[in-house]
Every structure is written in structure tokens, then in C-alpha cells.
Write an enzyme that holds these catalytic residues in place. Sequence first.
Site, short mmCIF file in Angstrom:
data_model
loop_
_atom_site.label_atom_id
_atom_site.label_comp_id
_atom_site.label_asym_id
_atom_site.label_seq_id
_atom_site.Cartn_x
_atom_site.Cartn_y
_atom_site.Cartn_z
N VAL A 11 -12.31 -9.97 -8.82
CA VAL A 11 -13.29 -9.02 -7.82
C VAL A 11 -14.62 -9.93 -7.97
O VAL A 11 -15.40 -9.56 -7.13
CB VAL A 11 -12.38 -7.87 -8.42
CG1 VAL A 11 -13.90 -6.88 -7.30
CG2 VAL A 11 -11.40 -7.36 -6.95
N THR A 121 -10.85 -0.68 -8.58
CA THR A 121 -10.04 0.15 -8.57
C THR A 121 -9.34 0.74 -9.88
O THR A 121 -8.72 1.07 -10.10
CB THR A 121 -8.56 -0.62 -7.58
OG1 THR A 121 -9.00 -1.27 -6.65
CG2 THR A 121 -7.96 0.31 -6.56
N PHE A 151 -12.59 -4.50 -0.41
CA PHE A 151 -10.80 -4.66 0.24
C PHE A 151 -10.99 -5.57 0.88
O PHE A 151 -10.74 -6.40 1.54
CB PHE A 151 -11.26 -3.88 2.05
CG PHE A 151 -11.99 -1.75 2.11
CD1 PHE A 151 -10.31 -0.92 1.47
CD2 PHE A 151 -12.53 -1.66 1.40
CE1 PHE A 151 -10.73 0.03 1.41
CE2 PHE A 151 -13.02 -0.84 1.37
CZ PHE A 151 -12.13 0.21 0.93
N LEU A 152 -10.84 -6.88 -0.72
CA LEU A 152 -10.79 -8.72 -0.41
C LEU A 152 -9.00 -8.71 -0.10
O LEU A 152 -8.51 -7.81 -0.72
CB LEU A 152 -11.63 -8.49 -1.84
CG LEU A 152 -12.77 -8.49 -1.97
CD1 LEU A 152 -13.72 -9.09 -3.16
CD2 LEU A 152 -13.60 -8.75 -0.49
N LYS A 206 -9.71 3.66 -1.25
CA LYS A 206 -9.32 2.73 -1.45
C LYS A 206 -7.30 2.53 -1.51
O LYS A 206 -6.69 2.10 -1.34
CB LYS A 206 -9.14 2.35 -3.28
CG LYS A 206 -8.91 0.64 -3.93
CD LYS A 206 -9.02 0.27 -3.24
CE LYS A 206 -8.42 -1.40 -3.54
NZ LYS A 206 -8.37 -2.48 -2.61
N ASN A 210 -4.22 0.93 0.96
CA ASN A 210 -3.41 0.15 0.34
C ASN A 210 -2.08 0.93 0.28
O ASN A 210 -1.24 -0.34 0.38
CB ASN A 210 -3.49 -0.38 -1.38
CG ASN A 210 -4.43 -1.35 -1.00
OD1 ASN A 210 -4.87 -1.96 -0.42
ND2 ASN A 210 -5.25 -2.27 -2.33
N CYS A 262 -2.93 -5.38 -6.64
CA CYS A 262 -3.58 -4.53 -5.47
C CYS A 262 -2.43 -3.16 -5.30
O CYS A 262 -2.08 -2.58 -6.02
CB CYS A 262 -3.93 -4.66 -4.34
SG CYS A 262 -5.73 -6.12 -4.81
#
Length: 437
Positions: A11, A121, A151-152, A206, A210, A262
Site C-alpha cells: 500500500v 486497514t 481500495f486497491l 473498509k 472486503n 486483505c
Amino acid sequence: MKIAVIGTGYVGLVTGTCFAETGNQVICVDVDREKIAALQKGITPIYEPGLEVLLTRNIKEQRIAFTDDLETAAKEALVIFLALPTPSGEDGAADLRYVLQVAERLSGLITSYKVIVNKSTVPVGTAEKVSAILSEKLSRGLFDVVSNPEFLREGVAVDDFLKPERVVVGAGSERAIKIMTDLYSPFVRQGNPIYFMDARSAEMTKYAANSFLAMKISFMNEIANLCERTGANVDWVRIGIGSDQRIGKRFLFPGIGYGGSCFPKDVLALNLTAQEHDYEFQLLQSVLTVNALQKRRIVQKLNRYFKEQLKDRQFAIWGLAFKPETDDIRDAPSIEIIRELLTAGATVTVYDPVAIENVRKVFGDQLIYSDGQYEALKDADALLILTEWSAFRNPDFEKIKNNLKAPVIFDGRNVYSLEKMKELGFHYESIGRSDVH
């Protein structure tokens, strides 16, 4: 704008490089001096399409620099991004030690106003914890703490950052909101939104995003397993429900479970947050159970086909990364599948376009590592496809047949059509579809 990014992991490196690409002055900080030395030469520690080109360009233009000197970076930057690891602990909780340690250090270094941005996160309430640590040594007017979750998607992270669908910012002060608006304005010129909210809601957003996507994957895997028992074809079911705009087409591909850095970590962390607040998140618990079971599907199929006799058999694996276009093997289904095969006494030969070295660090000399996808097949009892890399979609099937002991494929990603496999004379088993004999 002068920006510091603390942490040069996945990130942090994407964040720093993309901010530099839009003209900002970025300094990235890490404690790993070897990594810093490599980055200064434009060598990235991760595989991410397009990243190395941007990194090299911005180093040349002197818009991005790398250092282990946190003090200088903190004093020069207006905005300080915390892009630090938050790994899962034994109980599933996100480990905040690195975030809180850096917050403690920053509290002794800041002498002028800064916006401290949690890019990692982190659980709900982390912004408040960081703010409390900073407040022990700093007056409240010297900083604002902001939550700005990423949000990659690995494999397309550069595009995701440069052209975000949305930007989420949890901020409580007008001053911080103005700075974050200025910072992200170049990325949303086509009208995509920046959503401002309180920090707790941003942190929850977040995890909720996910976990919802992980739930879609697990639901489709359950449907696929039921399709196998009823004789339905999950490919048609996926198309049929994906055309409903309320459901959407994405994250409906069945397979051998989700992995990566993630989804596994975030689902666990959100479930633990629920437990800490005396709430039983039954749906999320089911997602965890389904995903754990789904990773075992391929080995179950192998045991059935080989009549529980995997000992002394040789298996070739194509694909080790948890998804295509990345070298990330964190929580990849392939790792668990390999462990089960080794425990059963099988020999395993592996091939992946970019993730081989990361797998070697895990298994050492327990595996046979192949430089070519067809070399990996030699004398194997079956081919297992565990990652849907493009290079596997249209292979030379004659080469596959000639190298395998018998034309047997177990496809954990449904790469090939049933009709083609039948026409070519393979024994072919996939997920949620009829077997081809």
C-alpha cells in the site's frame, strides 16, 4: 504538496508513487535499509503491473525519495500517511503495534501542523487511539488524524489509485478536509466522489467492503458445490444471476477460495470486532468456515480420483499467487493445497510466472521448482491449476498430454470449457461443473 509515507509495503509504495505521479513531493520511510537501497535504484520489492515504470520516472524527476530517517520526513511533510503492516494475531485481531509505535515517535517529532492519515486497514476506533497518543505530547492544534482506507486490487493497483471509483475520508476538522480535498482532486476529475464521514465510519467501510466481497465469493462457492451434486452448471448459473444489476457480475467466479493480504485478514478482524461488542456476526462466521473448506476441494477431488492413494504420486501445479498479476502468496489457497499434498506423501512440482521465489521461501527444498510451465508437467500424475494466469488459458494441449503420465487435469479456477476438454480427451474436473471423462 509535501507528503511522507511511512511504510513501503504494498500500500505504501503504490500510494507514494501515485502521489508523486501527480506532482507532489513524496518521501517514503522504512526501517528496512536493504529495501530502501533497492527502491532508490528503482527496484520494487513487489510485482505490480505499471508500478516500476512510474517509480523510475518519479525518481528521475526527483518527486519521490526513500529514507530511513523518520525525523526529517515528519518535519518536512504536511501530510503523513501511515501505511504500516497490521497482520492478524492468533485471535484474528489486527496487530496495531507498528501503527501505534510510529504514532508515539511522531508525537516527539512534530513541531508544526500535520495531517496524520491512517492508510493501513485498521479496526474501528484506531484513529482515536492514534490521536490519544499524539495528544500526550502535542497540543490539539498541531495535528488532525484522518482515516483514508485504500481500495486497491492487486494486479491493477496503479489504475485503482490513479482512477479511483471513490475516495473515503474520515475526518473531523474543516482544515483536514480542505487539505485532503486538495490532495485527491487530481484523481477525481471525471466526477468520481470523495466521501467525507467520521473516522469510525471510514474504518468500518473498509472492513464492510472486503467482507461483503468475500461473502459473494463464498456464496458462489457454495452454489458451485451444490451444482456438482444436482448436475447444474455453475457457469450458466453465474451468468444468469450476474445479469441482475442488483447482484452484479463481479466476484461471482467460483474456485478454491479467496486469499491474499486483505480478505482473510479483514474478515477475521471484523468478526473479532463484532465479538468485542457482544454481537454474533453469524453470516461472517459462515464465510470463514466456507472459505476454509473450499481450499480443500481440490485435494478431496484428488483423493476420490486416486482412491485415497496420493503417496508417491507426482503432481504439477500451475499458479501459486492468490490471484493473477501479483506475486503475493499470503493466504493463497495454493499454500494449503501444497501442504496437504506433501503431508500425503506426494511429490509436487510448481510453476508460476512471478511467485516462485516467494513460495521457495516457504517450502525450501520440499518442492521441485520449474522455470517453464510445460517442464513442470514431466511425468506428473495430474496437472492442478490454482491461479488463472492468462498464460494458462490457451496452452499447447498436446504438450500437456505428452508430458503428463495420463491426460488428467484438476482445475480450481474453471479455466477451460468442458466441451473442449472432452473433445481433446482429458479427464477434467473443475468447480461446480460436471466431470469430463
